[in-house]
Motif scaffolding. Structure first.
Motif, PDB file in Angstrom:
ATOM      1  N   LEU A  28       0.813  -1.205   0.000  1.00  0.00           N
ATOM      2  CA  LEU A  28       0.000   0.000   0.000  1.00  0.00           C
ATOM      3  C   LEU A  28       0.853   1.265   0.000  1.00  0.00           C
ATOM      4  N   LEU A  29       1.965   1.229   0.696  1.00  0.00           N
ATOM      5  CA  LEU A  29       2.813   2.416   0.766  1.00  0.00           C
ATOM      6  C   LEU A  29       3.606   2.648  -0.509  1.00  0.00           C
ATOM      7  N   SER A  30       3.678   1.658  -1.375  1.00  0.00           N
ATOM      8  CA  SER A  30       4.440   1.833  -2.606  1.00  0.00           C
ATOM      9  C   SER A  30       3.675   2.633  -3.652  1.00  0.00           C
ATOM     10  N   PHE A  31       2.380   2.784  -3.504  1.00  0.00           N
ATOM     11  CA  PHE A  31       1.600   3.560  -4.468  1.00  0.00           C
ATOM     12  C   PHE A  31       1.910   5.041  -4.326  1.00  0.00           C
ATOM     13  N   MET A  32       2.055   5.680  -5.468  1.00  0.00           N
ATOM     14  CA  MET A  32       2.290   7.120  -5.464  1.00  0.00           C
ATOM     15  C   MET A  32       0.951   7.829  -5.630  1.00  0.00           C
ATOM     16  N   PRO A  33       0.712   8.875  -4.881  1.00  0.00           N
ATOM     17  CA  PRO A  33      -0.542   9.610  -5.083  1.00  0.00           C
ATOM     18  C   PRO A  33      -0.501  10.336  -6.433  1.00  0.00           C
ATOM     19  N   THR A  34      -1.618  10.392  -7.093  1.00  0.00           N
ATOM     20  CA  THR A  34      -1.655  11.021  -8.416  1.00  0.00           C
ATOM     21  C   THR A  34      -1.672  12.537  -8.324  1.00  0.00           C
TER      22      THR A  34
END
Length: 55
Positions: A28-34
């Protein structure tokens, strides 16, 4: 008293927290916010005063 017996639920709770901490959380922490909030331009707007009828 069965509530004081930690045998069934302590193992399940420990496995659940380890699963969350080691597997799910890094994914979950690997996702970058858009839309990063820092990229928005800062606009300073002066609020207009309210036209009070009795002044």
């Amino acid at each position: 008293m069965p509530q004081l017996n930690p045998n069934p639920w302590l193992f399940i709770m420990t496995i659940s927290w380890l699963t969350f901490s080691l597997i799910i959380q890094p994914k979950l922490l690997s996702f970058m916010p858009t839309n990063s909030p820092l990229e928005k331009p800062l606009t300073n707007t002066k609020p207009s005063s309210w036209p009070w009828p009795w002044t």
